[in-house]
Design a protein around this motif. Structure first.
Motif, PDB file in Angstrom:
ATOM      1  N   MET A   1       0.856  -1.175   0.000  1.00 59.48           N
ATOM      2  CA  MET A   1       0.000   0.000   0.000  1.00 59.48           C
ATOM      3  C   MET A   1       0.899   1.233   0.000  1.00 59.48           C
ATOM      4  N   THR A   2       0.607   2.172  -0.881  1.00 56.02           N
ATOM      5  CA  THR A   2       1.441   3.368  -0.983  1.00 56.02           C
ATOM      6  C   THR A   2       1.115   4.358   0.136  1.00 56.02           C
ATOM      7  N   LYS A   3       2.052   5.241   0.375  1.00 55.19           N
ATOM      8  CA  LYS A   3       1.852   6.272   1.397  1.00 55.19           C
ATOM      9  C   LYS A   3       0.614   7.121   1.065  1.00 55.19           C
ATOM     10  N   GLU A   4       0.412   7.414  -0.209  1.00 56.77           N
ATOM     11  CA  GLU A   4      -0.735   8.231  -0.616  1.00 56.77           C
ATOM     12  C   GLU A   4      -2.047   7.539  -0.294  1.00 56.77           C
ATOM     13  N   VAL A   5      -2.115   6.225  -0.507  1.00 58.60           N
ATOM     14  CA  VAL A   5      -3.326   5.465  -0.199  1.00 58.60           C
ATOM     15  C   VAL A   5      -3.559   5.435   1.308  1.00 58.60           C
ATOM     16  N   ILE A   6      -2.491   5.254   2.076  1.00 57.53           N
ATOM     17  CA  ILE A   6      -2.596   5.267   3.539  1.00 57.53           C
ATOM     18  C   ILE A   6      -3.171   6.600   4.010  1.00 57.53           C
ATOM     19  N   ILE A   7      -2.614   7.704   3.520  1.00 63.72           N
ATOM     20  CA  ILE A   7      -3.077   9.033   3.909  1.00 63.72           C
ATOM     21  C   ILE A   7      -4.540   9.222   3.518  1.00 63.72           C
ATOM     22  N   GLU A   8      -4.884   8.801   2.314  1.00 66.55           N
ATOM     23  CA  GLU A   8      -6.260   8.947   1.837  1.00 66.55           C
ATOM     24  C   GLU A   8      -7.240   8.179   2.725  1.00 66.55           C
ATOM     25  N   TYR A  72       0.386   9.176  10.246  1.00 63.41           N
ATOM     26  CA  TYR A  72       0.552   8.571   8.919  1.00 63.41           C
ATOM     27  C   TYR A  72       1.784   7.666   8.901  1.00 63.41           C
ATOM     28  N   ASP A  73       2.889   8.189   9.437  1.00 67.53           N
ATOM     29  CA  ASP A  73       4.152   7.445   9.441  1.00 67.53           C
ATOM     30  C   ASP A  73       4.045   6.169  10.277  1.00 67.53           C
ATOM     31  N   LEU A  74       3.343   6.245  11.403  1.00 65.39           N
ATOM     32  CA  LEU A  74       3.144   5.077  12.258  1.00 65.39           C
ATOM     33  C   LEU A  74       2.427   3.966  11.489  1.00 65.39           C
ATOM     34  N   ILE A  75       1.356   4.322  10.824  1.00 68.55           N
ATOM     35  CA  ILE A  75       0.597   3.314  10.080  1.00 68.55           C
ATOM     36  C   ILE A  75       1.442   2.752   8.936  1.00 68.55           C
ATOM     37  N   GLU A  76       2.190   3.599   8.279  1.00 68.99           N
ATOM     38  CA  GLU A  76       3.065   3.133   7.193  1.00 68.99           C
ATOM     39  C   GLU A  76       4.090   2.135   7.739  1.00 68.99           C
ATOM     40  N   ARG A  77       4.679   2.425   8.906  1.00 67.43           N
ATOM     41  CA  ARG A  77       5.660   1.515   9.524  1.00 67.43           C
ATOM     42  C   ARG A  77       4.993   0.186   9.895  1.00 67.43           C
TER      43      ARG A  77
END
Length: 80
Positions: A1-8, A72-77
């Motif tokens: 999942m891309t960072k952009e999708v996570i943020i969205e 956002y960064d936490l979820i990405e990690r």
């Protein structure tokens, strides 16, 4: 999942489930002050993250989370 999708996805459930105004969702916004999440909201936020991303969050995960970008960064990690 891309960072952009996570943020969205995060922005979407903050707007839909927490009634946060879209214009308040800027990376530097404080989750407590700007976005207006209180301690009970954080419990609901954990549930929303688990259902939207399939990852578990614990209290310690939020120890250094101040801004929306931190979140956002936490979820990405967690997904990484």
């Amino acid at each position: 999942m891309t960072k952009e999708v996570i943020i969205e996805k995060i922005d979407e459930f903050l707007i839909d489930e927490f009634e946060v105004e879209a214009e308040e969702l800027v990376p530097g916004a404080s989750l407590k002050d700007s976005v207006g999440l209180d301690s009970l909201d954080f419990v609901d936020l954990v549930v929303a993250v688990e259902s939207n991303f399939g990852v578990k969050l614990v209290g310690d995960d939020f120890a250094n989370i101040v801004t929306l970008q931190d979140f956002y960064d936490l979820i990405e990690r967690k997904l990484g």
